[in-house]
Scaffold this motif. Structure first.
Motif, PDB file in Angstrom:
ATOM      1  N   MET A   1     -73.897  36.221 -19.800  1.00 12.70           N
ATOM      2  CA  MET A   1     -73.067  35.276 -20.524  1.00 12.70           C
ATOM      3  C   MET A   1     -72.836  35.797 -21.944  1.00 12.70           C
ATOM      4  SD  MET A   1     -73.817  31.242 -21.410  1.00 12.70           S
ATOM      5  CE  MET A   1     -74.542  30.969 -19.804  1.00 12.70           C
ATOM      6  N   LEU A   2     -71.592  35.919 -22.344  1.00 12.85           N
ATOM      7  CA  LEU A   2     -71.248  36.317 -23.695  1.00 12.85           C
ATOM      8  C   LEU A   2     -71.242  35.088 -24.596  1.00 12.85           C
ATOM      9  CD1 LEU A   2     -68.278  38.764 -22.965  1.00 12.85           C
ATOM     10  CD2 LEU A   2     -70.633  39.374 -23.564  1.00 12.85           C
ATOM     11  N   VAL A   3     -71.907  35.187 -25.741  1.00  8.36           N
ATOM     12  CA  VAL A   3     -72.031  34.048 -26.654  1.00  8.36           C
ATOM     13  C   VAL A   3     -71.673  34.483 -28.067  1.00  8.36           C
ATOM     14  CG1 VAL A   3     -73.567  32.300 -27.610  1.00  8.36           C
ATOM     15  CG2 VAL A   3     -73.876  33.068 -25.240  1.00  8.36           C
ATOM     16  N   VAL A   4     -70.793  33.713 -28.705  1.00  9.44           N
ATOM     17  CA  VAL A   4     -70.503  33.873 -30.121  1.00  9.44           C
ATOM     18  C   VAL A   4     -71.022  32.624 -30.824  1.00  9.44           C
ATOM     19  CG1 VAL A   4     -68.730  34.086 -31.897  1.00  9.44           C
ATOM     20  CG2 VAL A   4     -68.481  35.328 -29.739  1.00  9.44           C
ATOM     21  N   ALA A   5     -72.045  32.777 -31.646  1.00 15.46           N
ATOM     22  CA  ALA A   5     -72.645  31.655 -32.365  1.00 15.46           C
ATOM     23  C   ALA A   5     -72.030  31.586 -33.755  1.00 15.46           C
ATOM     24  CB  ALA A   5     -74.156  31.810 -32.443  1.00 15.46           C
ATOM     25  N   ILE A   6     -71.274  30.532 -34.013  1.00 15.88           N
ATOM     26  CA  ILE A   6     -70.557  30.402 -35.276  1.00 15.88           C
ATOM     27  C   ILE A   6     -71.489  29.801 -36.330  1.00 15.88           C
ATOM     28  CG2 ILE A   6     -68.539  29.403 -36.400  1.00 15.88           C
ATOM     29  CD1 ILE A   6     -67.208  29.244 -33.663  1.00 15.88           C
ATOM     30  N   ALA A  28     -61.918  37.684 -34.854  1.00 13.72           N
ATOM     31  CA  ALA A  28     -62.296  39.098 -34.858  1.00 13.72           C
ATOM     32  C   ALA A  28     -63.480  39.348 -33.938  1.00 13.72           C
ATOM     33  CB  ALA A  28     -62.626  39.544 -36.277  1.00 13.72           C
ATOM     34  N   ALA A  29     -64.472  38.451 -33.940  1.00 11.32           N
ATOM     35  CA  ALA A  29     -65.634  38.616 -33.069  1.00 11.32           C
ATOM     36  C   ALA A  29     -65.237  38.547 -31.603  1.00 11.32           C
ATOM     37  CB  ALA A  29     -66.674  37.541 -33.389  1.00 11.32           C
ATOM     38  N   ILE A  30     -64.332  37.642 -31.262  1.00  8.56           N
ATOM     39  CA  ILE A  30     -63.890  37.502 -29.874  1.00  8.56           C
ATOM     40  C   ILE A  30     -63.141  38.747 -29.418  1.00  8.56           C
ATOM     41  CG2 ILE A  30     -62.348  36.201 -28.348  1.00  8.56           C
ATOM     42  CD1 ILE A  30     -63.014  33.719 -30.043  1.00  8.56           C
ATOM     43  N   PRO A  34     -65.606  42.203 -24.518  1.00  7.99           N
ATOM     44  CA  PRO A  34     -64.843  42.422 -23.289  1.00  7.99           C
ATOM     45  C   PRO A  34     -64.007  41.199 -22.925  1.00  7.99           C
ATOM     46  CG  PRO A  34     -67.137  43.087 -23.015  1.00  7.99           C
ATOM     47  CD  PRO A  34     -67.063  42.382 -24.330  1.00  7.99           C
ATOM     48  N   VAL A  35     -62.922  41.442 -22.220  1.00 15.33           N
ATOM     49  CA  VAL A  35     -62.045  40.347 -21.797  1.00 15.33           C
ATOM     50  C   VAL A  35     -62.718  39.634 -20.626  1.00 15.33           C
ATOM     51  CG1 VAL A  35     -59.752  39.727 -20.968  1.00 15.33           C
ATOM     52  CG2 VAL A  35     -60.027  41.622 -22.568  1.00 15.33           C
ATOM     53  N   ASP A  36     -63.511  38.658 -20.957  1.00 19.11           N
ATOM     54  CA  ASP A  36     -64.273  37.905 -19.965  1.00 19.11           C
ATOM     55  C   ASP A  36     -64.537  36.525 -20.535  1.00 19.11           C
ATOM     56  OD1 ASP A  36     -65.638  37.266 -17.712  1.00 19.11           O
ATOM     57  OD2 ASP A  36     -67.241  38.732 -17.947  1.00 19.11           O
ATOM     58  N   ASP A  37     -65.038  35.619 -19.695  1.00 17.56           N
ATOM     59  CA  ASP A  37     -65.396  34.293 -20.182  1.00 17.56           C
ATOM     60  C   ASP A  37     -66.480  34.406 -21.254  1.00 17.56           C
ATOM     61  OD1 ASP A  37     -63.656  33.238 -18.368  1.00 17.56           O
ATOM     62  OD2 ASP A  37     -65.181  32.528 -16.972  1.00 17.56           O
ATOM     63  N   ARG A  62     -60.403  31.553 -21.368  1.00 19.43           N
ATOM     64  CA  ARG A  62     -61.700  32.232 -21.301  1.00 19.43           C
ATOM     65  C   ARG A  62     -62.693  31.755 -22.355  1.00 19.43           C
ATOM     66  NH1 ARG A  62     -61.265  37.009 -25.152  1.00 19.43           N
ATOM     67  NH2 ARG A  62     -63.236  37.717 -24.245  1.00 19.43           N
ATOM     68  N   LEU A  63     -62.354  30.710 -23.113  1.00 17.14           N
ATOM     69  CA  LEU A  63     -63.213  30.256 -24.198  1.00 17.14           C
ATOM     70  C   LEU A  63     -63.821  28.894 -23.881  1.00 17.14           C
ATOM     71  CD1 LEU A  63     -61.099  31.247 -27.338  1.00 17.14           C
ATOM     72  CD2 LEU A  63     -62.868  32.566 -26.156  1.00 17.14           C
TER      73      LEU A  63
END
Length: 270
Positions: A1-6, A28-30, A34-37, A62-63
């Motif tokens: 699982m890809l996670v971006v913690a803001i 920018a982080a997104i 990779p192009v994935d969920d 995907r977000l």
């Protein structure tokens, strides 16, 4: 699982991608991933608004938006659970709920004069006027007590701490059952005011292995209903579409039938 913690501080799990609470930083982080969920994780309203804006700019296909109103150290424990490999982004809410059910959080603060939840007593308010005062706050139980030299944190699978730049009590790390696994912001502390007090020390302990939480979630995944919009399995509501999941169309084993399709961008924002 890809996670971006803001808005996450230094020290969160190394697999978590951090971004400042600005639209430019999040986008920018997104785009570096990779192009994935992926999951945009937030815990305050400013970051939540930025996450919504990012989904408006980039589209919702995907977000997933996962907002948790929890204390910082508890959030760090959840983020560690979300980085477990092979879990789909649609399961982020279930993982977070299971992890939080095993998290114990306490804090030592120098004053409770501005604390609203849990509410201190009048005597505790008055005691806050003393320059050497300190109080123990237990958010889970909703209690406030005078600090008497111990914190009562259970010896858990993972211990995460965060602190103000100025110490609230001498040798606060000595209050832990074992050295912290994660020290958010490092030994110099965080400038952010996590508590309404000039000096504070917060700790969260996980009383069960993360692997057991992931096993619990994975074992029930095939029984989850499907989102009417995107077809992803979701236990209650879809983090991608912000709509309640319908009853599962079950096959012979109770799995969600039919292929997963990707809709046109939808912004039914929570």
């Amino acid at each position: 699982m890809l996670v971006v913690a803001i808005g996450a501080p230094d020290g969160v799990h190394t697999s978590v991608h951090r971004a400042d609470p600005t639209l430019e930083s999040v986008v920018a982080a997104i785009r570096r991933l990779p192009v994935d969920d992926l999951v945009l994780a937030t815990r305050d309203e400013e970051s939540r608004r930025v996450a919504r804006s990012a989904r408006l700019v980039l589209g919702s296909e995907r977000l997933a938006l996962l907002h948790l109103d929890v204390h910082l150290t508890a959030w760090a424990v959840v983020l560690a659970g979300l980085t477990t490999p092979a879990l789909p982004a649609a399961s982020a809410r279930a993982v977070a709920d299971d992890v939080l059910s095993h998290v114990f959080t306490r804090a030592v603060v120098s004053t409770v004069a501005s604390l609203e939840k849990p509410a201190p007593t009048f005597r505790q308010h008055a005691g806050s006027l003393l320059p050497t005062s300190a109080f123990v706050v237990d958010p889970g139980r909703g209690t406030v007590g005078r600090f008497l030299g111990h914190l009562g944190v259970p010896d858990g699978e993972m211990i995460v701490v965060a602190r103000s730049p100025k110490p609230v009590v001498p040798e606060a790390d000595g209050l832990l059952p074992h050295p912290a696994d994660v020290d958010l912001g490092g030994p110099h502390g965080l400038r952010a005011a996590e508590w309404p007090a000039p000096r504070w020390f917060e700790v969260s302990s996980l009383d069960a292995p993360l692997t057991s939480t992931i096993t619990n979630v994975a074992s029930g995944f095939f029984r989850w209903p499907a989102c009417d919009v995107c077809g992803r399995a979701a236990p209650e509501s879809c983090l991608f579409c912000d709509v309640a999941a319908r009853s599962a169309r079950t096959g012979p084993r109770g799995g969600v039938a039919g292929p997963t399709h990707r809709p046109e961008p939808l912004e039914a924002i929570n």
